[in-house]
Motif scaffolding. Structure first.
Motif, PDB file in Angstrom:
ATOM      1  N   GLN A   1     -16.185  -0.115   4.610  1.00 24.75           N
ATOM      2  CA  GLN A   1     -14.857  -0.776   4.035  1.00 24.75           C
ATOM      3  C   GLN A   1     -13.497  -0.191   4.311  1.00 24.75           C
ATOM      4  O   GLN A   1     -13.081   0.550   3.177  1.00 24.75           O
ATOM      5  CB  GLN A   1     -15.128  -1.516   2.847  1.00 24.75           C
ATOM      6  CG  GLN A   1     -14.151  -2.521   2.665  1.00 24.75           C
ATOM      7  CD  GLN A   1     -14.574  -3.471   1.438  1.00 24.75           C
ATOM      8  OE1 GLN A   1     -14.468  -3.278   0.263  1.00 24.75           O
ATOM      9  NE2 GLN A   1     -15.290  -4.638   1.656  1.00 24.75           N
ATOM     10  N   PRO A   2     -13.185   0.206   5.298  1.00 25.82           N
ATOM     11  CA  PRO A   2     -11.829   0.880   5.657  1.00 25.82           C
ATOM     12  C   PRO A   2     -10.720   0.391   4.684  1.00 25.82           C
ATOM     13  O   PRO A   2     -10.564  -0.998   4.539  1.00 25.82           O
ATOM     14  CB  PRO A   2     -11.426   0.816   7.059  1.00 25.82           C
ATOM     15  CG  PRO A   2     -12.823   0.262   7.913  1.00 25.82           C
ATOM     16  CD  PRO A   2     -13.691  -0.359   6.785  1.00 25.82           C
ATOM     17  N   ASP A   3      -9.824   1.455   4.479  1.00 28.98           N
ATOM     18  CA  ASP A   3      -8.422   0.850   3.913  1.00 28.98           C
ATOM     19  C   ASP A   3      -7.715   0.237   4.647  1.00 28.98           C
ATOM     20  O   ASP A   3      -7.239   1.007   5.457  1.00 28.98           O
ATOM     21  CB  ASP A   3      -7.958   1.735   2.947  1.00 28.98           C
ATOM     22  CG  ASP A   3      -6.844   1.430   2.208  1.00 28.98           C
ATOM     23  OD1 ASP A   3      -5.765   1.066   2.719  1.00 28.98           O
ATOM     24  OD2 ASP A   3      -6.568   1.973   0.909  1.00 28.98           O
ATOM     25  N   LEU A   4      -7.481  -1.199   4.902  1.00 26.08           N
ATOM     26  CA  LEU A   4      -7.008  -1.430   6.242  1.00 26.08           C
ATOM     27  C   LEU A   4      -5.189  -1.069   6.154  1.00 26.08           C
ATOM     28  O   LEU A   4      -4.943  -0.774   6.977  1.00 26.08           O
ATOM     29  CB  LEU A   4      -7.069  -3.136   6.133  1.00 26.08           C
ATOM     30  CG  LEU A   4      -6.751  -3.882   7.543  1.00 26.08           C
ATOM     31  CD1 LEU A   4      -7.501  -3.128   8.751  1.00 26.08           C
ATOM     32  CD2 LEU A   4      -6.993  -5.412   7.255  1.00 26.08           C
ATOM     33  N   GLY A   5      -4.684  -1.234   4.938  1.00 29.82           N
ATOM     34  CA  GLY A   5      -3.446  -1.020   5.006  1.00 29.82           C
ATOM     35  C   GLY A   5      -3.060   0.685   5.364  1.00 29.82           C
ATOM     36  O   GLY A   5      -2.177   0.838   6.117  1.00 29.82           O
ATOM     37  N   LYS A   6      -3.914   1.684   5.105  1.00 31.39           N
ATOM     38  CA  LYS A   6      -3.954   3.203   5.319  1.00 31.39           C
ATOM     39  C   LYS A   6      -4.221   3.071   6.628  1.00 31.39           C
ATOM     40  O   LYS A   6      -3.645   3.919   7.721  1.00 31.39           O
ATOM     41  CB  LYS A   6      -4.738   3.876   4.532  1.00 31.39           C
ATOM     42  CG  LYS A   6      -4.312   4.061   3.140  1.00 31.39           C
ATOM     43  CD  LYS A   6      -5.247   4.863   2.237  1.00 31.39           C
ATOM     44  CE  LYS A   6      -4.916   5.138   1.003  1.00 31.39           C
ATOM     45  NZ  LYS A   6      -5.749   5.942   0.109  1.00 31.39           N
TER      46      LYS A   6
ATOM     47  N   PHE B   1      -1.988   4.775   9.665  1.00 31.17           N
ATOM     48  CA  PHE B   1      -2.366   6.018  10.375  1.00 31.17           C
ATOM     49  C   PHE B   1      -2.169   5.509  11.905  1.00 31.17           C
ATOM     50  O   PHE B   1      -1.839   6.387  13.037  1.00 31.17           O
ATOM     51  CB  PHE B   1      -3.923   6.108  10.231  1.00 31.17           C
ATOM     52  CG  PHE B   1      -4.618   6.871  10.926  1.00 31.17           C
ATOM     53  CD1 PHE B   1      -4.354   8.335  11.080  1.00 31.17           C
ATOM     54  CD2 PHE B   1      -5.390   6.517  11.936  1.00 31.17           C
ATOM     55  CE1 PHE B   1      -5.203   9.220  11.948  1.00 31.17           C
ATOM     56  CE2 PHE B   1      -6.247   7.350  12.788  1.00 31.17           C
ATOM     57  CZ  PHE B   1      -6.155   8.532  12.640  1.00 31.17           C
ATOM     58  N   ALA B   2      -2.517   4.348  12.431  1.00 32.43           N
ATOM     59  CA  ALA B   2      -2.327   4.090  13.799  1.00 32.43           C
ATOM     60  C   ALA B   2      -1.167   4.089  14.209  1.00 32.43           C
ATOM     61  O   ALA B   2      -0.890   4.327  15.341  1.00 32.43           O
ATOM     62  CB  ALA B   2      -3.321   2.527  13.866  1.00 32.43           C
ATOM     63  N   THR B   3      -0.301   3.338  13.660  1.00 33.77           N
ATOM     64  CA  THR B   3       1.158   3.421  13.813  1.00 33.77           C
ATOM     65  C   THR B   3       1.490   4.899  13.846  1.00 33.77           C
ATOM     66  O   THR B   3       2.470   5.296  14.989  1.00 33.77           O
ATOM     67  CB  THR B   3       1.987   2.576  12.706  1.00 33.77           C
ATOM     68  OG1 THR B   3       1.566   1.384  12.799  1.00 33.77           O
ATOM     69  CG2 THR B   3       3.465   2.545  13.401  1.00 33.77           C
ATOM     70  N   ARG B   4       1.513   5.749  13.228  1.00 32.97           N
ATOM     71  CA  ARG B   4       1.980   7.101  13.088  1.00 32.97           C
ATOM     72  C   ARG B   4       1.440   7.925  14.134  1.00 32.97           C
ATOM     73  O   ARG B   4       2.223   8.560  14.852  1.00 32.97           O
ATOM     74  CB  ARG B   4       1.601   7.763  11.817  1.00 32.97           C
ATOM     75  CG  ARG B   4       2.198   9.357  11.628  1.00 32.97           C
ATOM     76  CD  ARG B   4       1.731   9.587  10.437  1.00 32.97           C
ATOM     77  NE  ARG B   4       0.524  10.059  10.254  1.00 32.97           N
ATOM     78  CZ  ARG B   4      -0.498   9.479   9.363  1.00 32.97           C
ATOM     79  NH1 ARG B   4       0.070   8.638   8.350  1.00 32.97           N
ATOM     80  NH2 ARG B   4      -1.700   9.925   9.391  1.00 32.97           N
TER      81      ARG B   4
END
Length: 249
Positions: free
Chosen positions: A9-14, A18-21
């Motif tokens: 269950q990934p932390d969707l916010g993080k 991460f994807a944006t960065r």
């Protein structure tokens, strides 16, 4: 070989930060490359594939979303590897300590009827060199000779593509339908001379559901572990199984 199904269950916010960065999201926001990068960050060469992202609000995703994957490596071994070698970011993105797991059946008997669901990217490679490298990909719905839409229709082309790949894995498709279809952009890494380049080509993205019959148990076990088609490390090809009756609903 024992095969495990893991549920993270990934932390969707993080994950989105991460994807944006790291510029991992293609136009349209498919999370395949982002999840590939997160799994690699946490587990290195042990990163599970194939996997399937079940978005929040879907039947399998629940309220927060879930990442399902197959792996020959037990969850305890994956966690031990991540705790020893992963950077803190990898552990935080996937929340590995909250993950759940189960062993898959060691074998399915010949003649077994099973319901299935699979997300596929039905593309064909054309213009390959003799060593299998190079070439381009085309939508299986596009006629390779004329470059136009195939007369058999999109669903039939995709199901033909799927039947061929399942047959190679010791499986006969009893019945199948294309449940959904869209065109998505999938972030990938260019494997040519400039390996740092990333592309986001658009291609077919379909979910098929149906019933299959196991003809070769050993080949089917290998297929289940390997996944169906290409882009298995980016969210495609994970064959989910169900009772046959459920597949017909």
């Amino acid at each position: 070989m024992t095969l495990f199904m893991h549920a993270l269950q990934p932390d969707l916010g993080k994950l989105m930060r991460f994807a944006t960065r790291e510029r991992l999201l293609p136009p349209g926001g498919d999370l395949g490359y982002t999840l590939h990068a997160a799994l690699s960050s946490a587990f290195g060469e042990l990163a599970p594939k194939p996997f399937l992202w079940c978005a929040p609000g879907t039947r399998s995703g629940g309220a927060a979303g879930r990442l399902l994957c197959y792996s020959p490596t037990s969850l305890s071994s994956l966690i031990a590897h991540a705790e020893s070698f992963a950077e803190p970011t990898g552990l935080a993105l996937l929340d590995v300590k909250s993950a759940e797991s189960k062993p898959m059946p060691s074998a399915f008997a010949e003649g077994s009827r099973l319901g299935f669901q699979v997300r596929i990217r039905p593309v064909l490679r054309t213009g390959r060199e003799r060593d299998g490298t190079g070439g381009k990909e085309r939508d299986a719905y596009i006629d390779g000779t004329t470059g136009t839409e195939h007369r058999d229709g999109r669903d039939q082309c995709y199901l033909h593509w799927l039947r061929e790949r399942l047959a190679a894995g010791g499986v006969q498709v009893d019945r199948a339908t294309v449940e959904s279809f869209t065109l998505t952009r999938l972030m990938t890494r260019d494997r040519s001379a400039d390996k740092s380049r990333r592309d986001a080509p658009q291609g077919p993205d379909a979910v098929a559901r149906g019933t299959l019959v196991v003809n070769d148990p050993d080949a089917f076990a290998a297929l289940l572990a390997r996944g169906v088609g290409r882009f298995r490390a980016f969210g495609f090809g994970m064959l989910l199984l169900a009772p046959p009756a459920r597949a017909n609903q």
